[in-house]
Design an enzyme around this catalytic site. Structure first.
Site, PDB file in Angstrom:
ATOM      1  N   HIS A   1     125.259  59.419  40.749  1.00  0.00           N
ATOM      2  CA  HIS A   1     125.227  58.016  40.350  1.00  0.00           C
ATOM      3  C   HIS A   1     124.466  57.930  39.041  1.00  0.00           C
ATOM      4  O   HIS A   1     123.309  58.345  38.953  1.00  0.00           O
ATOM      5  CB  HIS A   1     124.550  57.148  41.414  1.00  0.00           C
ATOM      6  CG  HIS A   1     124.555  55.690  41.056  1.00  0.00           C
ATOM      7  ND1 HIS A   1     125.602  54.835  41.385  1.00  0.00           N
ATOM      8  CD2 HIS A   1     123.647  54.933  40.376  1.00  0.00           C
ATOM      9  CE1 HIS A   1     125.331  53.625  40.921  1.00  0.00           C
ATOM     10  NE2 HIS A   1     124.163  53.658  40.309  1.00  0.00           N
ATOM     11  N   CYS A   2     125.123  57.416  38.026  1.00  0.00           N
ATOM     12  CA  CYS A   2     124.519  57.351  36.694  1.00  0.00           C
ATOM     13  C   CYS A   2     123.980  55.949  36.413  1.00  0.00           C
ATOM     14  O   CYS A   2     124.751  54.996  36.313  1.00  0.00           O
ATOM     15  CB  CYS A   2     125.548  57.729  35.632  1.00  0.00           C
ATOM     16  SG  CYS A   2     124.878  57.695  33.950  1.00  0.00           S
ATOM     17  N   PRO A   3     122.660  55.798  36.276  1.00  0.00           N
ATOM     18  CA  PRO A   3     122.095  54.474  35.993  1.00  0.00           C
ATOM     19  C   PRO A   3     122.439  53.969  34.594  1.00  0.00           C
ATOM     20  O   PRO A   3     122.420  52.766  34.349  1.00  0.00           O
ATOM     21  CB  PRO A   3     120.589  54.699  36.150  1.00  0.00           C
ATOM     22  CG  PRO A   3     120.387  56.153  35.874  1.00  0.00           C
ATOM     23  CD  PRO A   3     121.614  56.829  36.394  1.00  0.00           C
TER      24      PRO A   3
ATOM     25  N   GLY B   1     125.859  52.549  35.089  1.00  0.00           N
ATOM     26  CA  GLY B   1     125.830  51.600  36.196  1.00  0.00           C
ATOM     27  C   GLY B   1     126.830  51.850  37.304  1.00  0.00           C
ATOM     28  O   GLY B   1     127.167  50.926  38.047  1.00  0.00           O
TER      29      GLY B   1
END
Length: 231
Positions: free
Chosen positions: A76-78, A81
């Site tokens: 999951h890439c912040p 998003g």
């Protein structure tokens, strides 16, 4: 494009488990050979997601941030998003390449500015920040290049010993989903369901991938292959 393909529950959770008495679905302890794992059947290779109420296809992981199961889950890439998975990991790779090129261009523009203008503290600090971000992006790009060539995901690389269908295999031997380097690259680039069929036909490996009704890849385990075979 969403990172994964929509999954549909087909089996009630009360029948999940093994004959030894309950427990979460997965592989029982074995010899660690792929033949032994394959003999247990595809259903035993799948894990049950209690939140989405479905069997997860191989390489699928539930993302707590997105609240869905993501096929060929990477991470999951912040920064973007959302999750990086089967349908968008090649786009994420292109994003890293473009970011690296952009940072290099801005850095040399800044160097050129110092040569024609009076050096300023703001400009020098800006160049330092650009250099720092470039190192971070370049390191991430190198890591994902390794994952691409080895047909691995970040999740598999980091959590190998905690994944039910991988923990009985040696990570040093490579991924059981890997083929040749050329095949891994073709699978990575042509794996998304939105990839045109005409493009997939350019690679025998990509065109031979089994898919479900939604276009998601049905991964099959084979003997592990380290990323040192070109074809």
């Amino acid at each position: 494009e969403s990172p994964g393909t929509k999954l549909v529950a087909a089996v009630p959770p009360e029948i999940v488990g093994n004959s030894s008495g309950g427990g979460s679905p997965g592989l029982e302890a074995g010899t660690g050979s792929v033949d032994g794992i394959a003999a247990k059947g595809s259903r035993d290779q799948q894990r049950w997601c209690k939140r989405c109420k479905l069997y997860q296809p191989l390489r699928t992981k539930h993302c707590h941030d997105c609240g869905v199961c993501v096929r060929t889950h990477d991470h999951h890439c912040p920064w973007i998003g959302t999750c990086v998975g089967e349908n968008n990991r090649v786009l994420f790779y292109c994003f890293l390449v473009l970011q690296a090129i952009e940072l290099v261009v801005f850095f040399f523009e800044g160097i050129h500015g110092i040569s024609v203008l009076d050096p300023s503290v703001v400009l020098i600090l800006g160049l330092l920040f650009i250099a720092m971000f470039f190192i971070m992006v370049a390191a991430l790009l190198c890591f994902h290049s390794f994952l691409l060539l080895a047909n691995l995901t970040t999740w598999e690389h980091v959590s190998w010993n905690r994944i039910s269908y991988l923990k009985h295999l040696s990570s040093e031997r490579g991924s059981p989903f890997a083929r040749s380097i050329a095949g891994n690259v073709a699978t990575y680039c042509c794996g998304p369901r939105w990839c045109p069929e005409q493009v997939r036909r350019c690679s025998s490996v990509a065109s031979a991938l089994r898919r479900d009704d939604d276009g998601g890849i049905l991964w099959e385990m084979a003997e592990p292959r380290p990323p040192n075979c070109l074809m």
